[in-house]
Scaffold this active site. Structure first.
Site, PDB file in Angstrom:
ATOM      1  N   LYS A  80      52.901 -21.139   9.639  1.00 53.07           N
ATOM      2  CA  LYS A  80      51.619 -20.547  10.456  1.00 53.07           C
ATOM      3  C   LYS A  80      50.474 -20.705   9.283  1.00 53.07           C
ATOM      4  O   LYS A  80      50.776 -21.037   8.247  1.00 53.07           O
ATOM      5  CB  LYS A  80      51.860 -18.982  10.453  1.00 53.07           C
ATOM      6  CG  LYS A  80      50.791 -18.260  10.780  1.00 53.07           C
ATOM      7  CD  LYS A  80      50.987 -16.813  10.911  1.00 53.07           C
ATOM      8  CE  LYS A  80      49.926 -15.519  11.673  1.00 53.07           C
ATOM      9  NZ  LYS A  80      50.285 -14.580  11.454  1.00 53.07           N
ATOM     10  N   SER A 102      49.544 -12.217  15.996  1.00 55.18           N
ATOM     11  CA  SER A 102      48.903 -13.452  15.769  1.00 55.18           C
ATOM     12  C   SER A 102      49.432 -14.516  15.364  1.00 55.18           C
ATOM     13  O   SER A 102      48.898 -15.825  15.579  1.00 55.18           O
ATOM     14  CB  SER A 102      48.141 -12.922  14.379  1.00 55.18           C
ATOM     15  OG  SER A 102      49.032 -12.881  13.345  1.00 55.18           O
ATOM     16  N   SER A 132      52.899  -9.169  14.211  1.00 55.01           N
ATOM     17  CA  SER A 132      52.657 -10.447  14.435  1.00 55.01           C
ATOM     18  C   SER A 132      53.639 -11.420  14.502  1.00 55.01           C
ATOM     19  O   SER A 132      53.541 -12.721  14.812  1.00 55.01           O
ATOM     20  CB  SER A 132      51.491 -10.931  13.586  1.00 55.01           C
ATOM     21  OG  SER A 132      50.306 -10.414  13.869  1.00 55.01           O
TER      22      SER A 132
HETATM   23  N1  GLN Z   1      47.645  -7.113  16.261  1.00 53.37           N
HETATM   24  C1  GLN Z   1      47.733  -6.448  15.129  1.00 53.37           C
HETATM   25  C2  GLN Z   1      46.582  -6.589  14.258  1.00 53.37           C
HETATM   26  O1  GLN Z   1      45.679  -7.087  15.128  1.00 53.37           O
HETATM   27  C3  GLN Z   1      48.881  -6.944  13.983  1.00 53.37           C
HETATM   28  C4  GLN Z   1      48.472  -8.369  13.361  1.00 53.37           C
HETATM   29  C5  GLN Z   1      49.383  -8.856  12.589  1.00 53.37           C
HETATM   30  O2  GLN Z   1      50.774  -8.407  12.440  1.00 53.37           O
HETATM   31  N2  GLN Z   1      49.050  -9.891  11.879  1.00 53.37           N
HETATM   32  O3  GLN Z   1      46.304  -6.206  13.513  1.00 53.37           O
END
Ligand code: GLN
Length: 491
Positions: free
Chosen positions: A78, A158, A182
């Protein structure tokens, strides 16, 4: 031997040590797969030369009989992990041309163990999102499609690029970060395994910070065993991260196949949310039956503060993000947009460099931390966080070994279908995953079935702190019962 891109890590490792395939051949097969899947936009940077050079070193070690645990295994990373000499952007305009001079500890440990870097994967900008639609490099398309439909679907977020890469057979494994879901949410959407380890299990050093008290790195893989193999390399104490914990790293793979007889599995009643599709409820019950059949005892438990987890998360995470992202000011590195004076330079750089969702989080974060509001919002959210953690602790103290919940409240949705007019609609994706980050616990999403549209659904297992092994043991039971899932190729 089957197609190299159809192998699991376990099978590839065997094929490599038995010299049925070379690391170079394996990596070439994956590089070709990546090239023919550019429509998915899963990678923001491909690193073929580095991959081939790393594969050559792996081949040399294998030839000498000195194979390392992940020798020759192609892995996608990532774009939140700094990679030395390889552009790292957090999928933000503000870091569009950033080339780190150092390597994140987690990725360095994968390379130490022989892993091969295929490239950097797409993600929501600074890992803020649940659909990979906030990336500066554009959205990732899920390799999955609804039955009889060409509607492009999101891979989740994400870590959407990492999930799409593993599900689409563009990498044998991948790594991601999980701040509120995420890793687990995109894994569920993509029909693969994704684990968020206990906070402190993996070093955060060299990982671009979103919300430091919640961020954890973890693996994506097609099988539970493969995820366990990656975890063993990723985990461990790092003196460069004061929140990383000095505990021995167990042989996670040995936990796969371990008996779960007699384990007590909690079913938190608060996870039965209104409006959840009946088939997710049914799958959850199926999961309980599978564990019961393997000898586990199922008990209903209560986590009474669950309903406050999402609102509290959306105070704590933006607060930490606003302070972490203060460093992107156009001075030392990253984008700089000149202005008449330094203040104007800051403002222009940040206005142009950050996308809409990141700007929203920075504004929420500075608001909840500002004097006069700090007590009402941030402090309050931290208190709620303590209560959420205590809910889990009480259950574990009462003898519960792990909990089983759905991973997501829905299957994957279409591009642009959610959150357009109301960001909260997107935030609701994390309702089953954020509690785990707030409490610092390990969680894994394991594919458990397909819905009526033919899209994957995942079940989540939540464990005691530093007891990832139990999650691997239970995850393997679910995997044995549910089987594994693969999208039909359309790209
Ligand atoms: N969807 C969550 C956010 O937007 C979690 C994102 C993540 O785990 N990086 O904060």
């Amino acid at each position: 031997m089957s197609e190299p891109t159809q192998l699991t890590i376990t099978e590839a490792r065997q094929a490599l040590t038995q010299k049925r395939i070379s690391a170079r051949e394996l990596v070439d097969a994956y590089l070709a797969a990546i090239e023919s899947a550019r429509d998915l936009n899963a990678f923001v940077l491909e690193t073929p030369e580095r991959a081939r050079a790393m594969a050559a070193e792996a081949d040399a070690r294998i030839a000498r009989g000195e194979a390392k645990p992940l020798d020759g295994i192609p892995i996608a990373v990532k774009d939140m992990f700094c990679t030395e000499g390889v552009r790292t952007t957090a999928c933000s305009h503000i870091l569009e041309n950033f080339v780190p001079t150092y390597e994140s500890t987690v990725s360095a440990q994968l390379w130490r163990d022989g892993g091969v870097l295929l490239g950097k994967t797409n993600n929501d900008e600074f890992a803020m999102g649940s659909s990979n639609e906030t990336s500066f490099f554009g959205p990732v398309l899920s390799p999955w499609r609804r039955k009889g439909s060409n509607t492009p679907l999101v891979p989740g977020g994400s870590s959407g690029g990492s999930a799409a890469a593993v599900a689409g057979r563009l990498a044998l494994g991948a790594i991601g970060t999980d701040t509120g879901g995420s890793i687990r949410q995109p894994a569920a959407f993509a029909g693969i395994v994704g684990m968020k380890p206990t906070y402190g299990r993996c070093s955060r050093w060299g990982t671009i910070a979103f919300a430091s008290s919640l961020d954890q790195a973890g693996p994506f893989a097609r099988t539970v065993r493969d995820a366990a193999m990656l975890m063993r390399s990723m985990a461990g104490h790092d003196p460069k991260d004061s929140t990383s914990v000095d505990r021995p790293v167990p042989d996670y793979e040995a936990a796969v196949g371990r008996a779960v007889r007699g384990m007590k599995i909690g079913i938190p009643k608060e996870y039965r949310v209104e409006g959840m599709p009946a088939e997710i409820e049914a799958l959850w019950e199926k999961g309980q039956e599978w564990l019961r059949a393997a000898g586990a005892e199922l008990v209903e438990v209560s986590l009474p503060h669950t309903k406050y987890a999402l609102p509290a998360y959306y105070i704590v995470a933006p607060a930490e993000a606003s302070s972490n992202l203060a460093r992107y000011d156009g001075v030392r590195y990253g984008l700089r947009v000149p202005g008449a004076n330094i203040t104007e330079m800051y403002a222009k750089t940040r206005a142009e460099g950050f996308g809409a969702e990141v700007r929203r989080r920075v504004m929420i974060g500075t608001y909840v931390l500002s004097s006069g509001y700090y007590d009402a919002y941030y402090l309050r959210a931290q208190q709620v966080r303590t209560l959420i953690k205590k809910d889990f602790e009480d259950c574990f103290a009462a003898g519960v070994d792990a909990m089983l919940t759905p991973a997501t409240p829905t299957s994957a949705f279409g591009l642009g279908e959610r959150g357009g007019s109301d960001p909260v609609e997107m935030y609701l994706n994390d309702v089953f995953t954020v509690t785990v980050n707030m409490a610092g616990l390990p969680g894994v999403s394991v594919p458990a079935g397909l819905d009526v549209q033919g899209l994957p659904l995942g079940l989540q297992l939540i464990g005691r702190p530093f007891d990832e092994e139990t999650l691997f043991a239970l995850g393997a039971v679910i995997e044995d019962a549910a089987g594994t899932f693969q999208p039909a190729r359309w790209w």
